[in-house]
Scaffold this active site. Structure first.
Site, PDB file in Angstrom:
ATOM      1  N   SER A 273     -36.888  24.042 108.082  1.00 18.51           N
ATOM      2  CA  SER A 273     -37.709  23.625 106.973  1.00 18.51           C
ATOM      3  C   SER A 273     -39.073  23.140 107.258  1.00 18.51           C
ATOM      4  O   SER A 273     -39.385  23.255 108.640  1.00 18.51           O
ATOM      5  CB  SER A 273     -36.836  22.445 106.244  1.00 18.51           C
ATOM      6  N   LYS A 274     -39.459  22.887 106.237  1.00 17.38           N
ATOM      7  CA  LYS A 274     -41.197  22.278 106.494  1.00 17.38           C
ATOM      8  C   LYS A 274     -41.391  21.194 107.376  1.00 17.38           C
ATOM      9  O   LYS A 274     -42.198  21.049 108.140  1.00 17.38           O
ATOM     10  CB  LYS A 274     -41.835  21.829 105.035  1.00 17.38           C
ATOM     11  N   ARG A 275     -40.128  20.426 107.519  1.00 11.44           N
ATOM     12  CA  ARG A 275     -40.373  19.311 108.370  1.00 11.44           C
ATOM     13  C   ARG A 275     -40.301  19.845 109.866  1.00 11.44           C
ATOM     14  O   ARG A 275     -40.748  18.859 110.677  1.00 11.44           O
ATOM     15  CB  ARG A 275     -39.490  18.270 108.041  1.00 11.44           C
ATOM     16  N   GLY A 277     -42.059  21.890 111.033  1.00 12.48           N
ATOM     17  CA  GLY A 277     -43.404  22.519 111.207  1.00 12.48           C
ATOM     18  C   GLY A 277     -43.410  24.099 110.799  1.00 12.48           C
ATOM     19  O   GLY A 277     -44.251  24.876 111.130  1.00 12.48           O
TER      20      GLY A 277
END
Ligand code: GLU
Ligand code: ZN
Length: 507
Positions: A273-275, A277
């Site tokens: 996911s986005k977290r 990166g």
């Protein structure tokens, strides 16, 4: 409906062929009873967000599979979720695919344009009693659900309305009459045979009470209407596949082959996911990645060919084998992406890299027309940059005076001992004609000054480098001076001499 078992190969299902002929053809590859069918894959994103790494990899695998087999790729926008689908997301998907060079042969088709068709299919299924209306109130469904949960059973619809004749003019949903007996086998090109018992599958809703068709129905109708031969998608859909096979069978359609691609994990083992990166595809472009690097990176998430790391797109089209995709999840790793990007920046055609670099120079306020041809900058600097953003930043010195010295470099190299070499260099460089402002002559000047002062090259070149670049790292000193040009070189040496004088005064 009985289990549908296909031979475990990636050969094409024959479309609209008579089953006996089909079987004959499968037995005997040389048989010309059924003409070879064109491979048709599709990429079917829901436009509820950006094109992210996982979606891009699915698109890439579908693209490579189609190209590998001389087939076609269809782009289908699954925008039936009206609340969550947005035009921006559609644009981001189209932009991402075009930047990656994943060209498709047909589409984009939009599911919202096809509601009439979906409803016609649902009506046909109703007519043939392969679907039925259900008007069970929410409370009833909740009650069953609670009872099933209490009995530790998988919650599912109990078939209450199967034999009832719910009238069309009262509020209802339409459910698929899933076979109650037997099994359905997903013969996956990556994961092999996955059997599902029919009694595990619900009578799923095909049409909601508001009249809108559901995901499994729309996908099946589209895959059939669009003559899709191979479905490549994320393995989060694997539990939908037996349902889709059953609906296809009810529609009398030959199913496509399926390949469910395992998911991508972040370094911590959680779904990417986005977290972690992970960015949208166009965000990689904006951060200075080359499309070929991202493509190369994505394909290696789950697929390999010996220990080869670097693949051109043509090579991938020749080598990519969907059946060789890993069954296990793969892990996203930015270091490797950076490594590939560096590789492509260094080994790509400098003209092309320069073209891609120019907008990044623009973003930091540099007009490439005000300095050296970006191609020469790329040739000088490509070995040192992981991204185009970094390349732009480290090349700024070729176009504009830097703001501040790197403090460590200035402290070490712009000291009193550097004054004399810098003064000498300034004088000698000032005498060079512009025609002589080339690598050999510039090198000779620096060498001569070092010799005359009985200093090592480094003792002369490093102060000069810090003077003209602002930091201690740059290409060879001759190349550096050539890129900076005579006027700016002299100006910056003067600035360094003033800096040294200030330092001495302050000491
Ligand atoms: N629209 C679905 C998704 O974005 C994909 C459906 C499919 O590939 O069958 O997850
Ligand atoms: Zn019911």
């Amino acid at each position: 409906m009985l289990a549908r078992v296909l031979a475990l190969d990636v050969s094409l299902p024959a479309r609209q062929a008579d089953p006996a002929a089909l079987l004959e053809c499968r037995r005997n590859r040389l048989s010309s009873l059924v003409p070879p069918m064109t491979v048709r894959t599709r990429f079917a994103p829901s436009p509820t967000g950006f094109l992210h790494v996982g979606g891009a990899r699915t698109a890439l695998f579908s693209y490579l599979f189609a190209r590998r087999h001389g087939g076609e790729l269809i782009l289908r926008i699954e925008d039936t979720d009206l609340e969550r689908s947005t035009a921006e997301s559609v644009n981001a998907i189209l932009e991402g695919m075009s930047w990656l060079g994943l060209d498709y042969d047909e589409g984009p088709f939009y599911q919202t344009d096809r509601f009439e068709r979906y409803n016609a299919v649902i009506d046909q299924l109703l007519e043939k009693q392969l679907a039925y209306r259900c008007d069970c109130p929410k409370e009833r469904l909740e009650r069953i659900r609670d009872m099933q949960m209490a009995a530790k059973l998988k919650p599912r619809y109990d078939g209450h309305c199967r034999a009832r004749h719910v009238k069309p003019d009262q509020p209802h949903v339409v459910r698929f009459r899933n076979p109650v007996e037997g099994a359905v086998v997903v013969d996956d090109m990556i994961r092999g045979r996955i059997p599902f018992a029919n009694d595990e599958l619900d009578d799923l809703i095909l049409r909601r009470s508001d009249g809108s068709p559901t995901y499994n129905l729309t996908v099946v109708v589209d895959d059939a209407d669009m003559d899709i031969t191979h479905v490549i998608r994320g393995d989060d859909h694997v539990n939908n596949t037996p349902r889709q096979l059953n609906i296809l069978a009810a529609m009398g359609k030959e199913p496509p082959r399926y390949a469910h691609v395992p998911m991508i994990l972040g370094a911590d083992g959680a779904r990417l996911s986005k977290r972690h990166g992970a960015l949208s595809v166009v965000a990689y472009r904006d951060q200075g990645y080359l499309p070929e690097a991202l493509i190369n990176y994505l394909v290696r998430l789950g697929w390999s060919h010996g220990d080869q790391e670097v693949f051109s797109l043509d090579e991938l089209i020749e080598l990519f084998d969907i059946t060789a995709v890993n069954r296990a999840a793969s892990t996203f790793n930015t270091t490797k992406l950076d490594w590939l990007n560096q590789h492509y920046i260094q080994h790509g055609d400098p003209k092309r890299i320069a073209r891609l670099l120019s907008p990044h120079l623009g973003h930091i306020g540099i007009d490439p027309a005000t300095g050296p041809d970006p191609v020469t900058v790329v040739e000088a600097q490509a070995a040192r940059a992981k991204t185009l953003v970094e390349l732009a930043a480290t090349s700024a010195f070729c176009y504009v005076d830097f703001d501040d010295y790197d403090p460590v470099a200035a402290k070490k190299h712009l000291r009193s001992v550097a004054r004399e070499p810098l003064e000498r260099l300034r004088a000698e460089l000032d005498m060079l004609a512009l025609d002589d402002w080339h690598d050999e002559e510039l090198h000779r000047v620096v060498e001569r000054v070092a010799e005359e002062l009985a200093l090592t090259m480094g003792k002369v070149a490093q102060p000069l480098r810090v003077a003209v670049v602002g930091r201690a790292a740059s290409p060879g000193i001759d190349v550096t001076l050539r890129l900076v040009g005579k006027e700016a070189t002299l100006r910056r040496i003067d600035r360094a001499l003033a800096y040294i004088a200030e330092r001495e005064a302050a000491a």
